[in-house]
Design an enzyme around this catalytic site. Structure first.
Site, PDB file in Angstrom:
ATOM      1  N   ARG A   1     -20.910  16.614 -15.453  1.00 42.48           N
ATOM      2  CA  ARG A   1     -20.817  17.935 -14.811  1.00 42.48           C
ATOM      3  C   ARG A   1     -21.866  18.032 -13.696  1.00 42.48           C
ATOM      4  NH1 ARG A   1     -24.789  20.636 -18.259  1.00 42.48           N
ATOM      5  NH2 ARG A   1     -25.150  19.250 -20.012  1.00 42.48           N
TER       6      ARG A   1
ATOM      7  N   LYS B   1     -40.573  15.528 -12.209  1.00 46.49           N
ATOM      8  CA  LYS B   1     -39.915  15.338 -10.905  1.00 46.49           C
ATOM      9  C   LYS B   1     -40.894  14.797  -9.858  1.00 46.49           C
ATOM     10  CE  LYS B   1     -35.785  16.549 -12.171  1.00 46.49           C
ATOM     11  NZ  LYS B   1     -34.720  15.550 -12.202  1.00 46.49           N
TER      12      LYS B   1
ATOM     13  N   ASP C   1     -27.504   7.362 -23.774  1.00 47.09           N
ATOM     14  CA  ASP C   1     -28.698   8.193 -23.640  1.00 47.09           C
ATOM     15  C   ASP C   1     -29.658   7.504 -22.666  1.00 47.09           C
ATOM     16  OD1 ASP C   1     -30.968   9.687 -23.846  1.00 47.09           O
ATOM     17  OD2 ASP C   1     -31.234   9.412 -26.011  1.00 47.09           O
TER      18      ASP C   1
ATOM     19  N   GLY D   1     -25.585  10.848 -15.993  1.00 49.47           N
ATOM     20  CA  GLY D   1     -25.402  12.295 -16.149  1.00 49.47           C
ATOM     21  C   GLY D   1     -24.413  12.879 -15.165  1.00 49.47           C
TER      22      GLY D   1
ATOM     23  N   SER E   1     -36.694  16.962  -7.351  1.00 51.79           N
ATOM     24  CA  SER E   1     -36.452  18.404  -7.176  1.00 51.79           C
ATOM     25  C   SER E   1     -37.519  18.959  -6.247  1.00 51.79           C
ATOM     26  CB  SER E   1     -36.543  19.106  -8.536  1.00 51.79           C
ATOM     27  OG  SER E   1     -36.651  20.507  -8.359  1.00 51.79           O
TER      28      SER E   1
ATOM     29  N   TYR F   1     -41.268  20.104 -16.199  1.00 47.30           N
ATOM     30  CA  TYR F   1     -40.196  19.680 -15.283  1.00 47.30           C
ATOM     31  C   TYR F   1     -40.782  19.227 -13.940  1.00 47.30           C
ATOM     32  CZ  TYR F   1     -35.754  20.120 -12.683  1.00 47.30           C
ATOM     33  OH  TYR F   1     -34.640  19.890 -11.909  1.00 47.30           O
TER      34      TYR F   1
HETATM   35  P1  NAP Z   1     -26.374  19.757 -15.438  1.00 44.28           P
HETATM   36  O1  NAP Z   1     -25.230  20.491 -14.822  1.00 44.28           O
HETATM   37  O2  NAP Z   1     -27.084  20.370 -16.583  1.00 44.28           O
HETATM   38  O3  NAP Z   1     -25.875  18.289 -15.848  1.00 44.28           O
HETATM   39  C1  NAP Z   1     -26.779  17.391 -16.437  1.00 44.28           C
HETATM   40  C2  NAP Z   1     -26.095  16.065 -16.656  1.00 44.28           C
HETATM   41  O4  NAP Z   1     -27.054  15.166 -17.235  1.00 44.28           O
HETATM   42  C3  NAP Z   1     -24.947  16.142 -17.630  1.00 44.28           C
HETATM   43  O5  NAP Z   1     -23.942  15.245 -17.230  1.00 44.28           O
HETATM   44  C4  NAP Z   1     -25.563  15.659 -18.947  1.00 44.28           C
HETATM   45  O6  NAP Z   1     -24.620  15.078 -19.857  1.00 44.28           O
HETATM   46  C5  NAP Z   1     -26.508  14.620 -18.432  1.00 44.28           C
HETATM   47  N1  NAP Z   1     -27.584  14.289 -19.361  1.00 44.28           N
HETATM   48  C6  NAP Z   1     -28.496  15.117 -19.915  1.00 44.28           C
HETATM   49  N2  NAP Z   1     -29.323  14.423 -20.724  1.00 44.28           N
HETATM   50  C7  NAP Z   1     -28.918  13.117 -20.667  1.00 44.28           C
HETATM   51  C8  NAP Z   1     -29.350  11.920 -21.279  1.00 44.28           C
HETATM   52  N3  NAP Z   1     -30.386  11.898 -22.118  1.00 44.28           N
HETATM   53  N4  NAP Z   1     -28.675  10.776 -21.002  1.00 44.28           N
HETATM   54  C9  NAP Z   1     -27.616  10.767 -20.158  1.00 44.28           C
HETATM   55  N5  NAP Z   1     -27.181  11.871 -19.544  1.00 44.28           N
HETATM   56  C10 NAP Z   1     -27.811  13.036 -19.804  1.00 44.28           C
HETATM   57  O7  NAP Z   1     -27.511  19.454 -14.336  1.00 44.28           O
HETATM   58  P2  NAP Z   1     -27.465  19.499 -12.741  1.00 44.28           P
HETATM   59  O8  NAP Z   1     -27.827  20.870 -12.299  1.00 44.28           O
HETATM   60  O9  NAP Z   1     -26.211  18.884 -12.237  1.00 44.28           O
HETATM   61  O10 NAP Z   1     -28.721  18.565 -12.382  1.00 44.28           O
HETATM   62  C11 NAP Z   1     -28.578  17.161 -12.153  1.00 44.28           C
HETATM   63  C12 NAP Z   1     -29.918  16.604 -11.710  1.00 44.28           C
HETATM   64  O11 NAP Z   1     -30.369  17.282 -10.548  1.00 44.28           O
HETATM   65  C13 NAP Z   1     -31.027  16.759 -12.749  1.00 44.28           C
HETATM   66  O12 NAP Z   1     -31.875  15.645 -12.713  1.00 44.28           O
HETATM   67  C14 NAP Z   1     -31.763  17.997 -12.278  1.00 44.28           C
HETATM   68  O13 NAP Z   1     -33.093  18.021 -12.711  1.00 44.28           O
HETATM   69  C15 NAP Z   1     -31.664  17.819 -10.774  1.00 44.28           C
HETATM   70  N6  NAP Z   1     -31.834  19.064 -10.025  1.00 44.28           N
HETATM   71  C16 NAP Z   1     -30.985  20.109 -10.197  1.00 44.28           C
HETATM   72  C17 NAP Z   1     -31.172  21.283  -9.459  1.00 44.28           C
HETATM   73  C18 NAP Z   1     -30.266  22.462  -9.588  1.00 44.28           C
HETATM   74  O14 NAP Z   1     -30.579  23.506  -8.970  1.00 44.28           O
HETATM   75  N7  NAP Z   1     -29.167  22.384 -10.312  1.00 44.28           N
HETATM   76  C19 NAP Z   1     -32.237  21.361  -8.567  1.00 44.28           C
HETATM   77  C20 NAP Z   1     -33.077  20.283  -8.407  1.00 44.28           C
HETATM   78  C21 NAP Z   1     -32.875  19.129  -9.134  1.00 44.28           C
HETATM   79  P3  NAP Z   1     -23.878  15.985 -21.002  1.00 44.28           P
HETATM   80  O15 NAP Z   1     -22.881  16.844 -20.256  1.00 44.28           O
HETATM   81  O16 NAP Z   1     -23.233  14.991 -21.879  1.00 44.28           O
HETATM   82  O17 NAP Z   1     -24.965  16.783 -21.653  1.00 44.28           O
END
Ligand code: NAP
Length: 248
Positions: A16, A160, A64, A13, A143, A156
């Site tokens: 982005r 986590k 996936d 993932g 998280s 969620y």
């Molecule tokens: P994001 O911007 O929504 O990016 C999610 C990424 O995961 C994208 O590259 C997406 O690919 C990919 N993805 C989604 N479903 C997938 C699947 N089934 N197989 C392979 N790839 C998949 O999310 P983010 O904010 O960077 O978060 C990244 C991680 O950090 C996540 O695990 C999230 O729970 C964790 N996190 C985030 C935050 C926050 O505040 N942002 C806080 C705590 C934890 P596509 O672009 O192709 O859809």
């Protein structure tokens, strides 16, 4: 000083957000970077070009992470293409927020598949090559919500928290083979995942954080770099909170 010279990393993932930040950090530190995405074809190709322009070796694979067989096929392919994998970052994740009263079975199941089962899938697929190499660092993206819970995110938070239990168990199982497994618990990191939220609410969250700002993908990438590199060779089974002091 480059901390990942000669190492190969796979990040799920990374088209982005946080994953992309980690890919950029790792390539700047000399790693060969393999990343995956679910559907963002254009963003993945753009990232591939960007990473290559930083004089690194990089390749994106559409895969996936929630699909067991696809994860196995991906790792087999990457081993064929690159020979070894030293670092796995299980970063792919989604949200399907709702109060429990309104949460559907689909919303629960999808989160468990994409956020938690994906970590099992990729880790299971990668341990054979890591055992053979007698080295490896696995980093799982949890998280703060997995540590402290959050209203409206029972699915969620459970996924986590599950990641943290999984991380500790794998650290205990594979420590004797020099394979480390740690988790990162980001707080509020400003990415596309959070960009859809109301700005007023977002500002109130920033104000409540001791460091008075949301985190950046780079903040999480720095912690990932530490856990991926030989700077952390005596650290396993831990969860590092990258949250501006939100959790103390
Ligand atoms: P994001 O911007 O929504 O990016 C999610 C990424 O995961 C994208 O590259 C997406 O690919 C990919 N993805 C989604 N479903 C997938 C699947 N089934 N197989 C392979 N790839 C998949 O999310 P983010 O904010 O960077 O978060 C990244 C991680 O950090 C996540 O695990 C999230 O729970 C964790 N996190 C985030 C935050 C926050 O505040 N942002 C806080 C705590 C934890 P596509 O672009 O192709 O859809």
């Amino acid at each position: 000083m480059k901390l990942l010279e000669g190492k190969t990393a796979i990040i799920t993932g990374a088209s982005r957000g946080i994953g992309k930040g980690i890919a950029e950090k790792f390539i700047d530190h000399g790693a060969t970077v393999i990343f995956t995405y679910a559907s963002s074809e254009d963003k993945a190709r753009t990232l591939e070009t960007e990473l290559a322009s930083r004089r690194g070796k990089a390749k994106g694979y559409k895969s996936d992470a929630a699909d067991f067989n696809a994860a196995q096929a991906l790792i087999d392919q990457v081993i064929m293409d690159f020979g070894t994998i030293d670092i796995l970052v299980n970063n792919a994740g989604i949200t399907r927020d709702n109060l429990l009263m309104r949460m559907s079975e689909e919303q629960w199941d999808e989160i468990m598949r994409v956020n938690l089962k994906s970590v099992f899938n990729l880790t299971k697929a990668i341990i054979k090559p890591m055992l053979k190499a007698r080295t490896g660092s696995i980093i799982n993206m949890s998280s703060v919500v997995g540590v402290k819970g959050n209203a409206g995110q029972a699915n969620y938070a459970a996924s986590k928290a599950g990641i943290i239990g999984f991380t500790k168990s794998i650290a205990a199982e594979l420590g004797s083979r020099n394979i480390r497994c740690n988790a990162i618990a980001p707080g509020f990191i400003e990415t596309e995942m959070t960009g859809v939220l109301d700005e007023k609410i977002v500002q109130s969250w920033r104000d409540a954080i001791p460091l008075k700002r949301g985190g950046t993908p780079d903040d999480v990438a720095n912690a990932s770099l530490f856990l991926a590199s030989d700077l952390s060779t005596y650290i396993t089974g831990q969860t590092i909170n990258v949250c501006g002091g939100m959790l103390m």
